[in-house]
Design a protein around this motif. Sequence first.
Motif, PDB file in Angstrom:
ATOM      1  N   PRO A 104       3.753 -20.721  -6.247  1.00 60.84           N
ATOM      2  CA  PRO A 104       4.081 -20.496  -6.750  1.00 60.84           C
ATOM      3  C   PRO A 104       4.012 -19.187  -7.940  1.00 60.84           C
ATOM      4  N   LEU A 105       2.724 -20.174  -8.317  1.00 55.63           N
ATOM      5  CA  LEU A 105       2.180 -20.026  -9.425  1.00 55.63           C
ATOM      6  C   LEU A 105       0.893 -18.316  -8.991  1.00 55.63           C
ATOM      7  N   SER A 106       0.003 -18.549  -7.601  1.00 53.69           N
ATOM      8  CA  SER A 106      -0.512 -17.588  -7.000  1.00 53.69           C
ATOM      9  C   SER A 106       0.282 -16.774  -6.327  1.00 53.69           C
ATOM     10  N   GLU A 107       1.882 -16.793  -5.817  1.00 57.41           N
ATOM     11  CA  GLU A 107       2.318 -15.571  -5.746  1.00 57.41           C
ATOM     12  C   GLU A 107       2.777 -14.785  -6.780  1.00 57.41           C
ATOM     13  N   ILE A 108       2.727 -14.727  -7.859  1.00 57.32           N
ATOM     14  CA  ILE A 108       3.413 -14.087  -8.478  1.00 57.32           C
ATOM     15  C   ILE A 108       2.528 -12.591  -8.793  1.00 57.32           C
ATOM     16  N   PRO A 109       0.709 -12.784  -8.696  1.00 62.92           N
ATOM     17  CA  PRO A 109       0.257 -11.738  -8.257  1.00 62.92           C
ATOM     18  C   PRO A 109       0.765 -10.602  -7.905  1.00 62.92           C
ATOM     19  N   ILE A 110       0.904 -11.171  -6.433  1.00 60.14           N
ATOM     20  CA  ILE A 110       0.686 -10.013  -5.166  1.00 60.14           C
ATOM     21  C   ILE A 110       2.264  -9.836  -5.184  1.00 60.14           C
ATOM     22  N   ILE A 111       3.114 -10.513  -5.704  1.00 61.73           N
ATOM     23  CA  ILE A 111       4.729 -10.099  -5.619  1.00 61.73           C
ATOM     24  C   ILE A 111       4.188  -8.826  -6.510  1.00 61.73           C
ATOM     25  N   TYR A 112       4.137  -8.831  -8.199  1.00 65.18           N
ATOM     26  CA  TYR A 112       4.342  -7.735  -9.001  1.00 65.18           C
ATOM     27  C   TYR A 112       3.679  -7.188  -8.630  1.00 65.18           C
ATOM     28  N   TRP A 113       2.157  -7.220  -7.865  1.00 59.78           N
ATOM     29  CA  TRP A 113       1.944  -5.644  -6.959  1.00 59.78           C
ATOM     30  C   TRP A 113       2.408  -5.383  -6.102  1.00 59.78           C
ATOM     31  N   SER A 114       3.022  -5.921  -5.309  1.00 62.40           N
ATOM     32  CA  SER A 114       3.354  -5.736  -3.929  1.00 62.40           C
ATOM     33  C   SER A 114       3.755  -4.094  -3.463  1.00 62.40           C
ATOM     34  N   ARG A 115       4.567  -2.719  -4.131  1.00 58.31           N
ATOM     35  CA  ARG A 115       4.612  -1.664  -4.295  1.00 58.31           C
ATOM     36  C   ARG A 115       3.489  -1.499  -4.217  1.00 58.31           C
ATOM     37  N   PRO A 116       2.265  -0.935  -5.811  1.00 58.72           N
ATOM     38  CA  PRO A 116       1.515  -0.196  -4.792  1.00 58.72           C
ATOM     39  C   PRO A 116       0.149  -0.404  -3.990  1.00 58.72           C
ATOM     40  N   ILE A 117       0.381  -1.580  -3.324  1.00 55.63           N
ATOM     41  CA  ILE A 117      -0.337  -2.758  -2.584  1.00 55.63           C
ATOM     42  C   ILE A 117       0.339  -2.636  -1.012  1.00 55.63           C
ATOM     43  N   MET A 118       1.932  -2.119  -0.995  1.00 60.84           N
ATOM     44  CA  MET A 118       2.147  -1.676   0.474  1.00 60.84           C
ATOM     45  C   MET A 118       1.564   0.190   0.220  1.00 60.84           C
ATOM     46  N   ALA A 119       1.469   0.712  -0.858  1.00 66.57           N
ATOM     47  CA  ALA A 119       1.244   2.542  -0.808  1.00 66.57           C
ATOM     48  C   ALA A 119      -0.030   2.713  -0.297  1.00 66.57           C
ATOM     49  N   ARG A 120      -1.181   1.475  -0.699  1.00 71.35           N
ATOM     50  CA  ARG A 120      -2.630   1.426   0.580  1.00 71.35           C
ATOM     51  C   ARG A 120      -2.388   1.288   1.308  1.00 71.35           C
ATOM     52  N   ILE A 121      -1.913  -0.087   1.370  1.00 73.69           N
ATOM     53  CA  ILE A 121      -2.893  -0.591   3.382  1.00 73.69           C
ATOM     54  C   ILE A 121      -0.924  -0.213   4.189  1.00 73.69           C
ATOM     55  N   GLY A 122      -0.393  -0.161   3.865  1.00 75.92           N
ATOM     56  CA  GLY A 122       1.153  -0.276   4.277  1.00 75.92           C
ATOM     57  C   GLY A 122       1.933  -1.644   4.397  1.00 75.92           C
ATOM     58  N   VAL A 123       2.999  -1.160   5.151  1.00 70.99           N
ATOM     59  CA  VAL A 123       3.980  -2.806   4.397  1.00 70.99           C
ATOM     60  C   VAL A 123       3.266  -3.655   6.135  1.00 70.99           C
ATOM     61  N   ARG A 124       2.975  -3.432   7.266  1.00 72.58           N
ATOM     62  CA  ARG A 124       3.234  -3.968   7.797  1.00 72.58           C
ATOM     63  C   ARG A 124       1.901  -4.498   8.100  1.00 72.58           C
ATOM     64  N   ASN A 125       0.849  -3.871   7.376  1.00 73.11           N
ATOM     65  CA  ASN A 125      -0.339  -4.750   7.178  1.00 73.11           C
ATOM     66  C   ASN A 125      -0.537  -5.783   6.073  1.00 73.11           C
ATOM     67  N   LEU A 126       0.714  -5.399   4.924  1.00 74.95           N
ATOM     68  CA  LEU A 126       0.162  -6.626   4.344  1.00 74.95           C
ATOM     69  C   LEU A 126       0.820  -7.594   5.077  1.00 74.95           C
ATOM     70  N   PHE A 127       2.244  -7.442   5.396  1.00 70.03           N
ATOM     71  CA  PHE A 127       2.575  -8.555   6.281  1.00 70.03           C
ATOM     72  C   PHE A 127       0.686  -9.534   7.463  1.00 70.03           C
ATOM     73  N   ALA A 128       0.442  -8.598   8.161  1.00 66.45           N
ATOM     74  CA  ALA A 128      -0.563  -9.024   8.585  1.00 66.45           C
ATOM     75  C   ALA A 128      -1.509  -9.886   7.838  1.00 66.45           C
ATOM     76  N   LEU A 129      -2.053  -9.881   7.027  1.00 70.38           N
ATOM     77  CA  LEU A 129      -2.618 -10.234   5.769  1.00 70.38           C
ATOM     78  C   LEU A 129      -1.208 -12.306   5.514  1.00 70.38           C
ATOM     79  N   GLY A 130      -1.122 -11.582   5.470  1.00 73.97           N
ATOM     80  CA  GLY A 130       0.469 -12.912   5.460  1.00 73.97           C
ATOM     81  C   GLY A 130       0.185 -13.648   6.314  1.00 73.97           C
ATOM     82  N   LEU A 131      -0.546 -13.116   7.486  1.00 77.46           N
ATOM     83  CA  LEU A 131      -0.195 -14.313   8.939  1.00 77.46           C
ATOM     84  C   LEU A 131      -2.287 -14.546   8.754  1.00 77.46           C
ATOM     85  N   VAL A 132      -2.897 -13.898   8.559  1.00 77.97           N
ATOM     86  CA  VAL A 132      -4.000 -14.542   8.454  1.00 77.97           C
ATOM     87  C   VAL A 132      -4.577 -15.625   7.268  1.00 77.97           C
ATOM     88  N   GLY A 133      -3.134 -15.977   5.900  1.00 73.97           N
ATOM     89  CA  GLY A 133      -3.571 -16.866   5.322  1.00 73.97           C
ATOM     90  C   GLY A 133      -2.547 -17.842   5.957  1.00 73.97           C
TER      91      GLY A 133
END
Length: 415
Positions: A270-299
């Motif tokens: 949970p400590l590590s998830e805070i930054p990506i959750i907090y900045w998820s909106r600009p990240i998804m705007a940049r790379i797309g929602v589906r592609n953020l999920f793809a990064l999750g699968l890589v992880g």
Amino acid sequence: MPAGFPPGVGRRFLLAYAALFVPFAITTPYLQKLLALRGFAPDRIGLILGCFEAMAVVAPPVWGYLSDRTHRPRLILGLCIAAGAPVFALFNWVQGFPAALAVAVLFGLFYRSLIPLTDGITFRFIHRHGGDYGRIRIGGSMGFIACMLLVEPLGLGSSRDGALIIAAVVGACLLHLLSVGLLPTAGAAPEAGDAGARTCRGGGAGGAESVPHEGLLQALRAIAQPAFVWFTLCVFLCRVAMMAYYGFFTLYLANDLGIQAAGFIWLLGPLSEIPIIYWSRPIMARIGVRNLFALGLVGVAVRLGGFSLAEGLWAVIPLQFLHSLTFGAYHCASVTYVSRVVPPRLQSTAQTLFAGITVGGGMMVGGALGGMVARQAGFRPMFAAAAVLAVLTLGLLLWKVPRLDAVRRGGNAQR
């Protein structure tokens, strides 16, 4: 104040999500421990947890539909919390496998609906008034972390009879129940593009909003678009893989690495998830929602594959920080994708149906399969098989699931 929300509302959502994840901070690492203390082997634990998760296949869609149909989402959420606490206490008197299955199923009937019901309330509000989901969802991470910092020193990990675990869960549920009133209602003028679909009415325990009384089959037809179906399948497979972690990580640490104080290691996630959750909106705007999920699968693939090879705590700790992808990226991308491909009036129904299939079905299947593999071959081969499944799911996602800018809803392209 969380971005994009009316004054004061963001703080209320933040606190509500913090309270929501307090019970999860105890059940996630310690339910498996409690079952082990009751004398169950890994394959039996997997089946019990699988039956517990199986209720997320049935219960959340039903509760979500009732929430949309009655226009009392907070009332339905409160009923689920209030019923879940005394049911969990029954684990104190469980004797034998059938009794444990029965209690797990009954507890899952209420407990597995809490997150999707809350997300349904949240996304209905965001659709009407705006707001950044990630900025309030970090409240859940902070609540999870704060709870683990409190309960681990109390000795839950070294509990010998499980009574302290049960007391902690019941207390956490009562705290969550008190927080339901913090959730704002969505009453406002109807949205453009959804005019005529609903009118508003104030008051009421659940913050009622008037929507047409669609039949269940009609609602399902509106939800089950190809993009929703393929994406749901991919998330289902991801959850099957991740059940190796959620169902057996505490036992893996104790049996394979000799680590008993699992709570502090869980805490790193949970400590590590805070930054990506907090900045998820600009990240998804940049790379797309589906592609953020793809990064999750890589992880998921890297993390679970790493557990299969780890020889000590020094190797496990870095892998825990991949929780930023395996949960942070996964969760924000999945609920956002679903929220944008279904009509706003059906958010509770869609989010709970989605959670039922993915979290419920995925973790039910993952728990049963993981327990069998762990019993026959050990925890390391179980993690390796789950990592392979994550790689195959990534390929399916990129092949079949469209980016949101290719999904048309209401005549407008959505990213």
